[in-house]
Design a protein around this motif. Sequence first.
Motif, PDB file in Angstrom:
ATOM      1  N   GLY A   1       0.815  -1.212   0.000  1.00  0.00           N
ATOM      2  CA  GLY A   1       0.000   0.000   0.000  1.00  0.00           C
ATOM      3  C   GLY A   1       0.842   1.254   0.000  1.00  0.00           C
ATOM      4  O   GLY A   1       0.553   2.219  -0.722  1.00  0.00           O
ATOM      5  N   ILE A   2       1.903   1.252   0.798  1.00  0.00           N
ATOM      6  CA  ILE A   2       2.803   2.415   0.816  1.00  0.00           C
ATOM      7  C   ILE A   2       3.430   2.611  -0.555  1.00  0.00           C
ATOM      8  O   ILE A   2       3.513   3.736  -1.068  1.00  0.00           O
ATOM      9  CB  ILE A   2       3.894   2.229   1.888  1.00  0.00           C
ATOM     10  CG1 ILE A   2       3.278   2.247   3.289  1.00  0.00           C
ATOM     11  CG2 ILE A   2       4.960   3.324   1.769  1.00  0.00           C
ATOM     12  CD1 ILE A   2       4.260   1.903   4.387  1.00  0.00           C
ATOM     13  N   ALA A   3       3.876   1.518  -1.169  1.00  0.00           N
ATOM     14  CA  ALA A   3       4.512   1.611  -2.483  1.00  0.00           C
ATOM     15  C   ALA A   3       3.539   2.104  -3.550  1.00  0.00           C
ATOM     16  O   ALA A   3       3.915   2.863  -4.455  1.00  0.00           O
ATOM     17  CB  ALA A   3       5.072   0.250  -2.884  1.00  0.00           C
ATOM     18  N   LEU A   4       2.275   1.685  -3.448  1.00  0.00           N
ATOM     19  CA  LEU A   4       1.289   2.039  -4.464  1.00  0.00           C
ATOM     20  C   LEU A   4       0.809   3.471  -4.344  1.00  0.00           C
ATOM     21  O   LEU A   4       0.576   4.149  -5.353  1.00  0.00           O
ATOM     22  CB  LEU A   4       0.087   1.085  -4.374  1.00  0.00           C
ATOM     23  CG  LEU A   4       0.314  -0.342  -4.869  1.00  0.00           C
ATOM     24  CD1 LEU A   4      -0.861  -1.224  -4.478  1.00  0.00           C
ATOM     25  CD2 LEU A   4       0.503  -0.360  -6.377  1.00  0.00           C
ATOM     26  N   PHE A   5       0.667   3.955  -3.113  1.00  0.00           N
ATOM     27  CA  PHE A   5       0.017   5.246  -2.922  1.00  0.00           C
ATOM     28  C   PHE A   5       0.961   6.374  -2.509  1.00  0.00           C
ATOM     29  O   PHE A   5       0.558   7.535  -2.490  1.00  0.00           O
ATOM     30  CB  PHE A   5      -1.103   5.105  -1.885  1.00  0.00           C
ATOM     31  CG  PHE A   5      -2.176   4.153  -2.315  1.00  0.00           C
ATOM     32  CD1 PHE A   5      -3.011   4.468  -3.369  1.00  0.00           C
ATOM     33  CD2 PHE A   5      -2.335   2.927  -1.687  1.00  0.00           C
ATOM     34  CE1 PHE A   5      -3.996   3.582  -3.787  1.00  0.00           C
ATOM     35  CE2 PHE A   5      -3.314   2.033  -2.098  1.00  0.00           C
ATOM     36  CZ  PHE A   5      -4.155   2.362  -3.156  1.00  0.00           C
ATOM     37  N   SER A   6       2.188   6.047  -2.190  1.00  0.00           N
ATOM     38  CA  SER A   6       3.145   7.096  -1.846  1.00  0.00           C
ATOM     39  C   SER A   6       3.731   7.709  -3.112  1.00  0.00           C
ATOM     40  O   SER A   6       3.901   7.031  -4.133  1.00  0.00           O
ATOM     41  CB  SER A   6       4.276   6.515  -0.991  1.00  0.00           C
ATOM     42  OG  SER A   6       5.279   7.472  -0.783  1.00  0.00           O
ATOM     43  N   ARG A   7       4.048   8.983  -3.053  1.00  0.00           N
ATOM     44  CA  ARG A   7       4.691   9.647  -4.180  1.00  0.00           C
ATOM     45  C   ARG A   7       6.202   9.476  -4.148  1.00  0.00           C
ATOM     46  O   ARG A   7       6.890   9.893  -5.080  1.00  0.00           O
ATOM     47  CB  ARG A   7       4.361  11.150  -4.172  1.00  0.00           C
ATOM     48  CG  ARG A   7       2.894  11.443  -4.385  1.00  0.00           C
ATOM     49  CD  ARG A   7       2.663  12.944  -4.432  1.00  0.00           C
ATOM     50  NE  ARG A   7       1.250  13.213  -4.627  1.00  0.00           N
ATOM     51  CZ  ARG A   7       0.637  13.128  -5.793  1.00  0.00           C
ATOM     52  NH1 ARG A   7       1.311  12.777  -6.866  1.00  0.00           N
ATOM     53  NH2 ARG A   7      -0.654  13.380  -5.888  1.00  0.00           N
ATOM     54  N   ARG A   8       6.726   8.880  -3.102  1.00  0.00           N
ATOM     55  CA  ARG A   8       8.176   8.766  -2.950  1.00  0.00           C
ATOM     56  C   ARG A   8       8.749   7.706  -3.881  1.00  0.00           C
ATOM     57  O   ARG A   8       8.103   6.699  -4.198  1.00  0.00           O
ATOM     58  CB  ARG A   8       8.537   8.429  -1.505  1.00  0.00           C
ATOM     59  CG  ARG A   8       8.233   9.517  -0.506  1.00  0.00           C
ATOM     60  CD  ARG A   8       8.938   9.254   0.802  1.00  0.00           C
ATOM     61  NE  ARG A   8      10.390   9.240   0.644  1.00  0.00           N
ATOM     62  CZ  ARG A   8      11.239   8.957   1.625  1.00  0.00           C
ATOM     63  NH1 ARG A   8      10.769   8.639   2.825  1.00  0.00           N
ATOM     64  NH2 ARG A   8      12.533   8.966   1.419  1.00  0.00           N
TER      65      ARG A   8
END
Length: 229
Positions: free
Chosen positions: A131-138
């Motif tokens: 989820g972090i990978a999919l929704f983060s802009r980083r």
Amino acid sequence: MNKRYRFDSAALATGHVGKILDYPARRVLRNTYFLLSLCLGFSALTAAAAIALQLPHPGFLITLIGYFGLLFLVSRNRNNGLGIVFVLVLTGFMGYTLGPIVGHYLRLPHGGETVLMALGGTSLIFIVMSGIALFSRRDFSFLAGFLTTGILVAFFAAVIAFFFEIPALSLAVSAVFVLLMSGLILYETNRIVRNGETNYVMATVTLFVAFFNLFSSLLHLLGFAGNSD
């Protein structure tokens, strides 16, 4: 505007700008998750068969030879249909090697709870990191060097712990692997999102290995904690 993403008008209206993956990234992600689900299911079946038939563990050397040999065949055929076949063979083999280990924990007091907790923890970490990978802009590509070095060091430490029978080092390696595999899930999924990984066969192998090692490490840690009570 970054041409890899388009912005959702509904998100703009609510004040939250969301991003939607471009078609190539969506295709790789969809194919990766589909193949990963097949591999996890097949691996679970081979593990269950190994437990039911009480098959012995193949041993450290055979496991390494089988893993790296099949990994080579997957990489060699990653752009054709045989790649998918070898991915399934690889994950099935890894499931078989895991079966006797899971069977050992199931025979311990509260072993079933330990296995379920390890599986639940693995699934939760996988979902959160994805989820972090999919929704983060980083961009998490900066993790590449750290993960490569960390995995190599942890692997050699695991070999030392195995051959010299050092339980404390083995536990430390498992704890480190939990962190490294969590980072690998984040890194690899982020690569797909940013079109850094365009081959879903190799992406599937990476995510499966991360899931497998994460589960094994959590099982080891939780099993030790349960037995020490």
